[in-house]
Structure formats: C-alpha cells, structure tokens
Design a protein around this motif. Structure first.
Motif, PDB file in Angstrom:
ATOM      1  N   ALA A 136       5.546   3.384   3.181  1.00 38.27           N
ATOM      2  CA  ALA A 136       4.897   2.574   2.159  1.00 38.27           C
ATOM      3  C   ALA A 136       4.691   3.363   0.873  1.00 38.27           C
ATOM      4  O   ALA A 136       4.492   4.577   0.896  1.00 38.27           O
ATOM      5  N   ARG A 137       4.698   2.648  -0.236  1.00 37.50           N
ATOM      6  CA  ARG A 137       4.412   3.268  -1.533  1.00 37.50           C
ATOM      7  C   ARG A 137       2.945   3.129  -1.916  1.00 37.50           C
ATOM      8  O   ARG A 137       2.517   3.717  -2.913  1.00 37.50           O
ATOM      9  N   ALA A 138       2.191   2.358  -1.129  1.00 35.22           N
ATOM     10  CA  ALA A 138       0.767   2.172  -1.412  1.00 35.22           C
ATOM     11  C   ALA A 138       0.037   1.852  -0.117  1.00 35.22           C
ATOM     12  O   ALA A 138       0.463   0.983   0.642  1.00 35.22           O
TER      13      ALA A 138
ATOM     14  N   CYS B  56      -4.394   3.340 -13.760  1.00 38.26           N
ATOM     15  CA  CYS B  56      -3.207   3.476 -14.620  1.00 38.26           C
ATOM     16  C   CYS B  56      -3.268   4.766 -15.438  1.00 38.26           C
ATOM     17  O   CYS B  56      -2.260   5.472 -15.580  1.00 38.26           O
ATOM     18  N   ALA B  57      -4.437   5.079 -15.982  1.00 44.43           N
ATOM     19  CA  ALA B  57      -4.587   6.293 -16.787  1.00 44.43           C
ATOM     20  C   ALA B  57      -4.351   7.534 -15.935  1.00 44.43           C
ATOM     21  O   ALA B  57      -3.685   8.484 -16.362  1.00 44.43           O
ATOM     22  N   ALA B  58      -4.908   7.532 -14.726  1.00 42.72           N
ATOM     23  CA  ALA B  58      -4.721   8.672 -13.839  1.00 42.72           C
ATOM     24  C   ALA B  58      -3.264   8.803 -13.418  1.00 42.72           C
ATOM     25  O   ALA B  58      -2.731   9.920 -13.336  1.00 42.72           O
ATOM     26  N   MET B  59      -2.618   7.682 -13.173  1.00 41.43           N
ATOM     27  CA  MET B  59      -1.225   7.727 -12.750  1.00 41.43           C
ATOM     28  C   MET B  59      -0.342   8.295 -13.856  1.00 41.43           C
ATOM     29  O   MET B  59       0.591   9.053 -13.600  1.00 41.43           O
ATOM     30  N   ALA B  60      -0.657   7.956 -15.095  1.00 36.61           N
ATOM     31  CA  ALA B  60       0.119   8.470 -16.220  1.00 36.61           C
ATOM     32  C   ALA B  60      -0.043   9.974 -16.369  1.00 36.61           C
ATOM     33  O   ALA B  60       0.877  10.670 -16.814  1.00 36.61           O
ATOM     34  N   ALA B  61      -1.215  10.484 -15.991  1.00 33.44           N
ATOM     35  CA  ALA B  61      -1.484  11.922 -16.117  1.00 33.44           C
ATOM     36  C   ALA B  61      -1.079  12.713 -14.877  1.00 33.44           C
ATOM     37  O   ALA B  61      -1.045  13.943 -14.917  1.00 33.44           O
ATOM     38  N   CYS B  62      -0.785  12.020 -13.805  1.00 27.75           N
ATOM     39  CA  CYS B  62      -0.516  12.663 -12.520  1.00 27.75           C
ATOM     40  C   CYS B  62       0.807  13.416 -12.553  1.00 27.75           C
ATOM     41  O   CYS B  62       1.811  12.911 -13.065  1.00 27.75           O
ATOM     42  N   ARG B  63       0.824  14.605 -12.000  1.00 24.93           N
ATOM     43  CA  ARG B  63       2.033  15.422 -11.950  1.00 24.93           C
ATOM     44  C   ARG B  63       2.482  15.698 -10.506  1.00 24.93           C
ATOM     45  O   ARG B  63       3.267  16.598 -10.264  1.00 24.93           O
ATOM     46  N   THR B  64       1.947  14.926  -9.583  1.00 23.14           N
ATOM     47  CA  THR B  64       2.371  15.007  -8.183  1.00 23.14           C
ATOM     48  C   THR B  64       2.982  13.669  -7.783  1.00 23.14           C
ATOM     49  O   THR B  64       2.773  12.655  -8.474  1.00 23.14           O
ATOM     50  N   PRO B  65       3.701  13.606  -6.678  1.00 21.34           N
ATOM     51  CA  PRO B  65       4.335  12.342  -6.283  1.00 21.34           C
ATOM     52  C   PRO B  65       3.359  11.246  -5.863  1.00 21.34           C
ATOM     53  O   PRO B  65       3.719  10.081  -5.832  1.00 21.34           O
ATOM     54  N   TRP B  66       2.127  11.645  -5.530  1.00 25.73           N
ATOM     55  CA  TRP B  66       1.157  10.676  -5.033  1.00 25.73           C
ATOM     56  C   TRP B  66      -0.167  10.798  -5.782  1.00 25.73           C
ATOM     57  O   TRP B  66      -0.543  11.887  -6.229  1.00 25.73           O
TER      58      TRP B  66
ATOM     59  N   GLY C 272       2.140  -5.570  -1.567  1.00 25.58           N
ATOM     60  CA  GLY C 272       2.264  -5.603  -0.119  1.00 25.58           C
ATOM     61  C   GLY C 272       1.659  -4.358   0.499  1.00 25.58           C
ATOM     62  O   GLY C 272       2.195  -3.765   1.425  1.00 25.58           O
ATOM     63  N   ILE C 273       0.519  -3.955  -0.025  1.00 24.07           N
ATOM     64  CA  ILE C 273      -0.100  -2.696   0.368  1.00 24.07           C
ATOM     65  C   ILE C 273      -0.446  -2.678   1.856  1.00 24.07           C
ATOM     66  O   ILE C 273      -0.802  -3.701   2.438  1.00 24.07           O
ATOM     67  N   VAL C 274      -0.317  -1.513   2.467  1.00 21.65           N
ATOM     68  CA  VAL C 274      -0.644  -1.331   3.879  1.00 21.65           C
ATOM     69  C   VAL C 274      -2.114  -0.950   4.001  1.00 21.65           C
ATOM     70  O   VAL C 274      -2.578  -0.020   3.332  1.00 21.65           O
ATOM     71  N   GLU C 275      -2.853  -1.673   4.840  1.00 15.32           N
ATOM     72  CA  GLU C 275      -4.253  -1.354   5.076  1.00 15.32           C
ATOM     73  C   GLU C 275      -4.374  -0.408   6.260  1.00 15.32           C
ATOM     74  O   GLU C 275      -3.714  -0.580   7.282  1.00 15.32           O
ATOM     75  N   VAL C 276      -5.218   0.606   6.116  1.00 14.81           N
ATOM     76  CA  VAL C 276      -5.418   1.617   7.149  1.00 14.81           C
ATOM     77  C   VAL C 276      -6.835   1.474   7.692  1.00 14.81           C
ATOM     78  O   VAL C 276      -7.804   1.663   6.960  1.00 14.81           O
TER      79      VAL C 276
ATOM     80  N   GLN D  86      -2.195   9.452   3.980  1.00 17.62           N
ATOM     81  CA  GLN D  86      -0.879  10.082   3.890  1.00 17.62           C
ATOM     82  C   GLN D  86      -0.062   9.826   5.153  1.00 17.62           C
ATOM     83  O   GLN D  86       1.143   9.542   5.088  1.00 17.62           O
ATOM     84  N   ARG D  87      -0.711   9.902   6.298  1.00 12.98           N
ATOM     85  CA  ARG D  87       0.002   9.660   7.558  1.00 12.98           C
ATOM     86  C   ARG D  87       0.509   8.226   7.627  1.00 12.98           C
ATOM     87  O   ARG D  87       1.642   7.971   8.032  1.00 12.98           O
ATOM     88  N   ALA D  88      -0.325   7.277   7.194  1.00 17.04           N
ATOM     89  CA  ALA D  88       0.082   5.871   7.207  1.00 17.04           C
ATOM     90  C   ALA D  88       1.240   5.617   6.241  1.00 17.04           C
ATOM     91  O   ALA D  88       2.161   4.849   6.543  1.00 17.04           O
ATOM     92  N   ALA D  89       1.199   6.263   5.079  1.00 17.90           N
ATOM     93  CA  ALA D  89       2.283   6.087   4.110  1.00 17.90           C
ATOM     94  C   ALA D  89       3.609   6.562   4.695  1.00 17.90           C
ATOM     95  O   ALA D  89       4.645   5.901   4.532  1.00 17.90           O
ATOM     96  N   ARG D  90       3.579   7.708   5.396  1.00 16.42           N
ATOM     97  CA  ARG D  90       4.814   8.210   6.008  1.00 16.42           C
ATOM     98  C   ARG D  90       5.264   7.304   7.155  1.00 16.42           C
ATOM     99  O   ARG D  90       6.454   6.993   7.287  1.00 16.42           O
TER     100      ARG D  90
END
Length: 201
Positions: free
Chosen positions: A126-128, A88-98, A170-174, A118-122
């Motif tokens: 998926a968002r996660a 959560c802390a990293a996500m709040a500081a993140c300035r990229t889409p992922w 509903g995360i996608v497992e790779v 990244q390939r699996a997300a595309r």
C-alpha cells in the motif's frame, strides 16, 4: 545506494501543530504546557524513542519557538486550512520515501505505531496506511508514500478533508487496539487538567 541516501522504507515524521485550536480559545496548543513542558516536547520525546528518522513540525505561528524542537514547515495556503494542508506541506518538505503523521495534541502516541504501519504498508503493497483504534479510524496517525504529494495537493485544492482524501486513496486501515488512553487528544483546558492528574497517578 549511497550511504547518504535514505532506504526505501525510511520515514520522516511530521507533527501536525498548525491548527487554529478554536476549542482552546485560539491558543497555540502545541506550546501549552503540561507539567511544565510544552505539549510538542512530550510528543517529540515519544517519537524519538520510536524512530531515528527526521522529524518535522508543521506550524503556522510561533515558528521560531517550534524550531527549538525540530525543523519546521508551514502551510502553503493562507489561513488555517486544516490538517490536510499540513500534510501537504510536510510531504513537500519530506526527503524520505515515506511520511508518518501524528497530531500535536496526542501527548504520548501509541508505542510501536510507526513500526506497525510500516509493516502493513509492506504486507499490502500500500501507498497509504492509517491507524484504527478498534472503534474508529484515527486519520491523523498515518503513513504515506511521498509519491502521493500531487494527490494531496489536488485534494487540498478541492477542499477535501483528510478522511475523504484517504478514502479516495483506498487507504489500508491497521487495527491497533491499544489502551484508549494512548489515543487521548487534549482539546480543552479541562482535558489538560485531567490528563495532568492522570500522569500524577
């Protein structure tokens, strides 16, 4: 799109180093030395070969020392609330889409991991997405859309762990059946010693 604006697939990497390290007697595990170098240095060296994106270190103590290796952020909740607080802390500081997360106690993260996530997300829209080593899910090796920031905060308030939060998404497992050695987590002095010997071949 501005040249200074990150692309839609750009990712920040967060090294999760904010734990209490209870199995290491409370020592700050990321700063313990492996063959004369802090553990966090090994991890970041590998990550820089994988991506030229920003790197964050989530640390809740010895922040100035960690800052020698990369930008640091800390949990926004008191105590050691677990890896979800770090995400959560990293996500709040993140300035990229992922946001791509890895734990500090995995010395050499599997090569190509970020690219595969990244390939699996595309592919799945998926968002996660999260790595699976062929035996089990590796919940701290994951890629999240930063649109999930509010969801992360809510899960933290509900005291959910990372895996439960991932299930709710509903995360996608790779599947990444890399050598098991690449998923080694160092959690004790004995494991540090054994890994040093393994590096010596």
């Amino acid at each position: 799109m501005s040249g200074n604006q990150p692309g839609p697939h750009a990712a920040t990497t967060a090294v999760l180093a904010g734990g209490a390290a209870s199995r290491m007697g409370g020592q700050d595990k990321g700063l313990l030395e492996l063959k004369g170098r802090p553990l966090v240095d090994w991890v970041i060296e590998t990550l820089k070969r994988e991506s030229n994106g920003p790197i964050l270190i989530v640390a809740n103590r010895n922040v100035s020392r960690y800052a020698q290796f990369a930008q640091t952020v800390s949990d926004t909740v008191p105590g050691y609330a677990g890896p979800l607080a770090g995400i959560c802390a990293a996500m709040a500081a993140c300035r990229t889409p992922w946001l791509f997360t890895v734990p500090v106690d995995c010395v050499i993260p599997p090569p190509g991991l970020l690219r595969e996530l990244q390939r699996a997300a595309r592919l799945h829209g998926a968002r996660a997405v999260v790595a699976h080593d062929g035996r089990r899910r590796q919940p701290l090796f994951a890629l999240y859309s930063t649109e999930l920031g509010n969801s992360c905060t809510l899960a933290l308030e509900r005291a959910q762990g990372v895996s439960r939060w991932q299930d709710s998404l509903g995360i996608v497992e790779v599947g990444l059946a890399n050598s098991q050695a690449e998923w080694v987590n160092l959690n004790s002095a004995e494991e540090f010693s054994a890994y040093e010997k393994a590096l010596d071949g």
